[in-house]
Design a protein around this motif. Structure first.
Motif, PDB file in Angstrom:
ATOM      1  N   PHE A 102     -35.684  74.791  37.439  1.00  0.00           N
ATOM      2  CA  PHE A 102     -35.630  76.217  37.170  1.00  0.00           C
ATOM      3  C   PHE A 102     -37.090  76.186  38.680  1.00  0.00           C
ATOM      4  O   PHE A 102     -37.879  75.521  38.771  1.00  0.00           O
ATOM      5  CB  PHE A 102     -36.817  76.356  36.010  1.00  0.00           C
ATOM      6  CG  PHE A 102     -37.614  76.092  35.938  1.00  0.00           C
ATOM      7  CD1 PHE A 102     -39.085  75.985  36.409  1.00  0.00           C
ATOM      8  CD2 PHE A 102     -37.594  74.968  34.931  1.00  0.00           C
ATOM      9  CE1 PHE A 102     -40.111  74.680  35.796  1.00  0.00           C
ATOM     10  CE2 PHE A 102     -37.824  73.685  33.921  1.00  0.00           C
ATOM     11  CZ  PHE A 102     -39.673  73.399  35.117  1.00  0.00           C
ATOM     12  N   GLU A 152     -43.001  77.510  32.469  1.00  0.00           N
ATOM     13  CA  GLU A 152     -41.277  77.888  32.179  1.00  0.00           C
ATOM     14  C   GLU A 152     -40.708  79.052  30.557  1.00  0.00           C
ATOM     15  O   GLU A 152     -40.277  80.181  31.080  1.00  0.00           O
ATOM     16  CB  GLU A 152     -40.013  77.084  32.607  1.00  0.00           C
ATOM     17  CG  GLU A 152     -39.098  78.438  33.299  1.00  0.00           C
ATOM     18  CD  GLU A 152     -38.295  78.794  34.178  1.00  0.00           C
ATOM     19  OE1 GLU A 152     -37.537  79.563  34.115  1.00  0.00           O
ATOM     20  OE2 GLU A 152     -39.755  79.385  34.443  1.00  0.00           O
ATOM     21  N   ASP A 153     -40.805  78.080  30.058  1.00  0.00           N
ATOM     22  CA  ASP A 153     -40.673  78.789  28.319  1.00  0.00           C
ATOM     23  C   ASP A 153     -41.698  79.746  28.107  1.00  0.00           C
ATOM     24  O   ASP A 153     -41.414  80.939  27.741  1.00  0.00           O
ATOM     25  CB  ASP A 153     -41.029  77.247  27.305  1.00  0.00           C
ATOM     26  CG  ASP A 153     -40.319  77.761  26.012  1.00  0.00           C
ATOM     27  OD1 ASP A 153     -38.559  78.037  26.539  1.00  0.00           O
ATOM     28  OD2 ASP A 153     -40.603  77.880  25.588  1.00  0.00           O
ATOM     29  N   ASN A 195     -36.535  72.018  26.420  1.00  0.00           N
ATOM     30  CA  ASN A 195     -35.896  72.573  25.073  1.00  0.00           C
ATOM     31  C   ASN A 195     -35.817  71.732  23.529  1.00  0.00           C
ATOM     32  O   ASN A 195     -35.504  71.878  22.040  1.00  0.00           O
ATOM     33  CB  ASN A 195     -34.218  72.468  25.707  1.00  0.00           C
ATOM     34  CG  ASN A 195     -34.573  74.060  26.399  1.00  0.00           C
ATOM     35  OD1 ASN A 195     -35.348  75.088  25.894  1.00  0.00           O
ATOM     36  ND2 ASN A 195     -34.103  73.664  27.389  1.00  0.00           N
ATOM     37  N   THR A 212     -45.169  77.617  22.042  1.00  0.00           N
ATOM     38  CA  THR A 212     -44.882  78.239  23.433  1.00  0.00           C
ATOM     39  C   THR A 212     -45.313  79.829  22.345  1.00  0.00           C
ATOM     40  O   THR A 212     -45.490  81.411  22.895  1.00  0.00           O
ATOM     41  CB  THR A 212     -43.301  78.857  24.245  1.00  0.00           C
ATOM     42  OG1 THR A 212     -43.009  77.164  24.788  1.00  0.00           O
ATOM     43  CG2 THR A 212     -43.377  80.034  24.718  1.00  0.00           C
ATOM     44  N   ASP A 252     -42.838  73.127  32.233  1.00  0.00           N
ATOM     45  CA  ASP A 252     -41.547  73.280  31.436  1.00  0.00           C
ATOM     46  C   ASP A 252     -41.784  74.344  31.091  1.00  0.00           C
ATOM     47  O   ASP A 252     -40.561  75.122  30.151  1.00  0.00           O
ATOM     48  CB  ASP A 252     -40.607  72.159  30.900  1.00  0.00           C
ATOM     49  CG  ASP A 252     -40.361  70.855  32.332  1.00  0.00           C
ATOM     50  OD1 ASP A 252     -41.531  70.945  32.725  1.00  0.00           O
ATOM     51  OD2 ASP A 252     -39.869  70.698  32.121  1.00  0.00           O
ATOM     52  N   TRP A 253     -42.932  74.202  30.250  1.00  0.00           N
ATOM     53  CA  TRP A 253     -43.820  74.646  29.299  1.00  0.00           C
ATOM     54  C   TRP A 253     -44.076  76.368  29.639  1.00  0.00           C
ATOM     55  O   TRP A 253     -43.913  77.258  29.026  1.00  0.00           O
ATOM     56  CB  TRP A 253     -44.720  73.705  28.509  1.00  0.00           C
ATOM     57  CG  TRP A 253     -45.730  74.735  27.215  1.00  0.00           C
ATOM     58  CD1 TRP A 253     -45.664  75.277  26.321  1.00  0.00           C
ATOM     59  CD2 TRP A 253     -46.909  75.092  27.724  1.00  0.00           C
ATOM     60  NE1 TRP A 253     -46.345  75.579  25.892  1.00  0.00           N
ATOM     61  CE2 TRP A 253     -47.327  76.055  26.255  1.00  0.00           C
ATOM     62  CE3 TRP A 253     -47.781  74.917  28.529  1.00  0.00           C
ATOM     63  CZ2 TRP A 253     -48.505  76.666  26.354  1.00  0.00           C
ATOM     64  CZ3 TRP A 253     -49.410  75.795  28.394  1.00  0.00           C
ATOM     65  CH2 TRP A 253     -49.388  76.090  27.321  1.00  0.00           C
ATOM     66  N   LEU A 293     -40.465  82.765  29.959  1.00  0.00           N
ATOM     67  CA  LEU A 293     -38.910  83.377  28.879  1.00  0.00           C
ATOM     68  C   LEU A 293     -39.332  84.135  27.904  1.00  0.00           C
ATOM     69  O   LEU A 293     -38.940  85.426  27.705  1.00  0.00           O
ATOM     70  CB  LEU A 293     -38.212  82.449  29.248  1.00  0.00           C
ATOM     71  CG  LEU A 293     -37.750  81.331  29.577  1.00  0.00           C
ATOM     72  CD1 LEU A 293     -36.478  79.963  29.335  1.00  0.00           C
ATOM     73  CD2 LEU A 293     -36.234  82.278  30.621  1.00  0.00           C
ATOM     74  N   VAL A 328     -34.856  77.001  28.169  1.00  0.00           N
ATOM     75  CA  VAL A 328     -35.486  77.141  29.294  1.00  0.00           C
ATOM     76  C   VAL A 328     -33.980  75.790  30.678  1.00  0.00           C
ATOM     77  O   VAL A 328     -32.914  75.604  29.714  1.00  0.00           O
ATOM     78  CB  VAL A 328     -36.227  75.785  29.980  1.00  0.00           C
ATOM     79  CG1 VAL A 328     -36.245  75.137  30.834  1.00  0.00           C
ATOM     80  CG2 VAL A 328     -37.116  76.332  29.242  1.00  0.00           C
ATOM     81  N   TYR A 384     -32.192  74.429  33.401  1.00  0.00           N
ATOM     82  CA  TYR A 384     -32.589  73.383  34.149  1.00  0.00           C
ATOM     83  C   TYR A 384     -31.647  73.251  35.432  1.00  0.00           C
ATOM     84  O   TYR A 384     -30.675  73.360  35.094  1.00  0.00           O
ATOM     85  CB  TYR A 384     -33.056  72.175  34.164  1.00  0.00           C
ATOM     86  CG  TYR A 384     -34.076  71.867  33.126  1.00  0.00           C
ATOM     87  CD1 TYR A 384     -35.269  70.868  33.133  1.00  0.00           C
ATOM     88  CD2 TYR A 384     -34.174  71.698  31.561  1.00  0.00           C
ATOM     89  CE1 TYR A 384     -35.772  71.351  32.560  1.00  0.00           C
ATOM     90  CE2 TYR A 384     -35.305  71.267  30.885  1.00  0.00           C
ATOM     91  CZ  TYR A 384     -36.232  71.069  31.671  1.00  0.00           C
ATOM     92  OH  TYR A 384     -37.396  70.754  30.153  1.00  0.00           O
TER      93      TYR A 384
END
Length: 575
Positions: free
Chosen positions: A507, A544-545, A529, A455, A541-542, A548, A503, A505
């Motif tokens: 999300f 979403e990271d 995470n 990330t 998920d990545w 952030l 992250v 959850y």
């Protein structure tokens, strides 16, 4: 509803009998009506949505996404994440015994997600895994848990290069999380196939690169049919192989995943060089390009890891570079031949010489190992006359040209030919082209995506390139290179205590319309995470990271990626 009460007649008269008969018929009709209505209501309630399988496999991996996939377009522009470089069927390449586990199996997940027989019982013969996995400390005889389904205690993982990361249900999760374009690069490498055939015999299939391309193209079509069967028949599944940009745009507007076929091999059409002598002809190149078009291939690399008859390569570094260099020697009779770069030359990385891991040196005794001058190194091999012929052949067939992996000298000449032809079909899909060429690529109308780094690095690269991309009005994308021996994103360091935070959850997906929980397969549940991107199902998920750390603007750029990719393809197809 009106209720009816049957009242018997006082006597057995014909009128009474008739009345009772009429009541009985009426009651039966009402009962039947209620039954039919109830059954219809139940059937309607139980009917799956268009994005849910009619005939799901059981047991299978969970997807962990709720909500309808987004459809349509805005002002004629599609939305969606694009992965311009990944390898769904690496298990069919490299002799079929390097990447362990299958993308799918008609016999179910237990048959698909198993380790290679050569890794069993404890992994200490898995030489390539052991040399490249950081958790194993470079110990060539390390052990690992070889059980896949249902426990997955060791794999898939972000740092395991030889285990399947693209099981089809994991890809489904990525699609449900907002992805709309996936470029499936059909891949192999004869040198790695030969090495593994010696240290982990036997290979399951031929080491010929083109044989691998044919197998992987066939498997991609089989997966399309396999998914269709679960969704009610031909054309109804979410996994759609497309061969032109019009098809891709239609598929994306339907809310499905457009799968594009590419090719990334070191010896396309048998065009290797042996002791510097080309091993192919113009006729072979023409026949090979025609075959790829017939297979539905839309983009390709002219060279990959080895200097071949078409072009020189940009070098790998570290342990990977040593293994690849050995592979080149075994298949061509020549080592890489780098020179110290002169002022103004585009470097091709710095490679190690004079060393081999002792385990490979034992298996492959070599009398003379290369000794190189100081780096940075430049490959003196550029685009050969046969390479120029192949490039022009791709242009005439409206194929997109992958510039990554070409040496700086080869990429510069390739761009010159594309510019002379005003040809937009130029791609840099996973950060292997030197950034100094990016301006020329965008000026042509080409498209670039960033390697799927961790990330922090991905956000930094996005920020560094944003002003340039904004000038050309192009979106962003990623090239995860999954199943491609490059590694996937590790957990973000310090996420729990950072300003961005970890992250959380559940999300929402990148498009905002779906909700994602932690992904579970069998007895294992992954958390980005903790686990990073262990498999393809964690791409959302990545993302979403990334949101952030980089903010919504980054996600908006990623969601514009599908449209930008299609524009490059459309300009290529109409040339």
């Amino acid at each position: 509803m009106t209720s009816f009460r049957l009242v018997p007649s006082a006597g057995p008269s014909r009128r009474g009998r008739l009345r009772r008969s009429l009541y009985a018929v009426l009651a039966a009709l009402l009962a039947g009506l209620v039954a039919v209505t109830g059954a219809s209501t139940a059937a309607t309630a139980a009917a799956p949505k268009w994005w849910e399988p009619v005939n799901p496999q059981t047991p299978d991996s969970q997807v962990g996404v709720t909500g309808a996939p987004f459809t349509g377009s805005r002002g004629g522009e599609v939305r969606g994440l694009v992965d311009a470089h990944t390898h769904m069927f690496s298990d069919e390449g490299f002799g079929g015994n390097v990447v362990c586990g299958k993308t799918f199996s008609v016999d179910g997940i237990a048959a698909a997600l198993q380790d290679c027989p050569a890794h069993k019982p404890n992994g200490n013969l898995a030489l390539i895994e052991n040399l490249t996995n950081a958790r194993l400390g470079g110990n060539p005889f390390a052990s690992h848990d070889t059980v896949g389904w249902p426990t997955f205690s060791f794999w898939p993982a972000y740092d395991s290069f030889t285990h399947q990361q693209m099981y089809y249900k994991w890809v489904e999760r990525a699609w449900r999380g907002g992805q709309r374009v996936l470029v499936n690069d059909l891949v192999s490498n004869s040198g790695l196939c030969m090495i593994n055939g010696v240290v982990n015999p036997p290979n399951r299939s031929s080491c010929n690169d083109m044989d691998a391309v044919r197998r992987e193209a066939k498997k991609t079509r089989e997966l399309e049919a396999f998914v269709d069967a679960q969704y009610g028949g031909a054309g109804k599944g979410w996994f759609r192989v497309v061969t032109n940009p019009e098809q891709a745009r239609s598929v994306i507007e339907q809310g499905k995943l457009a799968v594009v076929l590419g090719v990334e091999t070191s010896e396309p059409f048998g065009c290797k060089q042996v002791i510097g002598i080309p091993a192919c002809t113009k006729g072979q190149i023409d026949r090979g390009l025609d075959e790829l078009k017939a297979l539905g291939v839309s983009s390709m690399f002219l060279c990959h890891k080895f200097d071949n008859a078409l072009c020189g390569v940009r070098y790998d570094e570290g342990t990977t570079g040593v293994i690849v260099n050995l592979g080149q020697f075994l298949t061509t009779g020549t080592w890489w031949n780098p020179r110290t770069c002169k002022a103004g030359e585009v470097p091709d990385h710095t490679v190690a010489g004079g060393v081999l891991p002792k385990e490979l040196a034992i298996a492959f005794p070599v009398a003379i190992l290369p000794v190189y001058t100081a780096g940075p190194h430049c490959n003196p091999r550029g685009l050969s006359s046969l390479g120029e012929y192949a490039l022009r052949g791709m242009i005439s067939r409206n194929m997109m040209v992958e510039l990554d992996h070409m040496s700086g000298k080869a990429a510069g000449r390739a761009l010159q030919i594309l510019e002379e032809n005003r040809y937009a079909g130029a791609l840099s899909s996973h950060s292997w082209m030197d950034s100094s060429y990016m301006e020329r690529l965008y000026a042509l109308g080409g498209f670039a995506t960033q390697y799927g780094h961790d990330t922090t690095q991905f956000v930094a690269d996005w920020r560094a390139s944003k002003a340039q991309r904004d000038r050309f009005g192009v979106g962003y994308g990623f090239g995860m290179d999954m199943n491609g021996f490059g590694g996937t994103p590790a957990p973000r360091e310090g996420a729990a205590t950072s300003a961005a935070g970890p992250v959380v959850y559940p999300f929402r997906s990148a498009d905002g319309g779906s909700v994602l929980t932690r992904q579970t397969t069998g007895e294992r549940t992954w958390d980005v995470n903790v686990d990073g991107v262990a498999h393809y199902g964690q791409v959302p998920d990545w993302v979403e990271d990334l949101r952030l750390v980089g903010g919504q603007e980054l996600v908006d750029d990623l969601m514009a990626g599908a449209e930008s990719y299609l524009r490059t393809w459309e300009a290529t197809a109409s040339h």
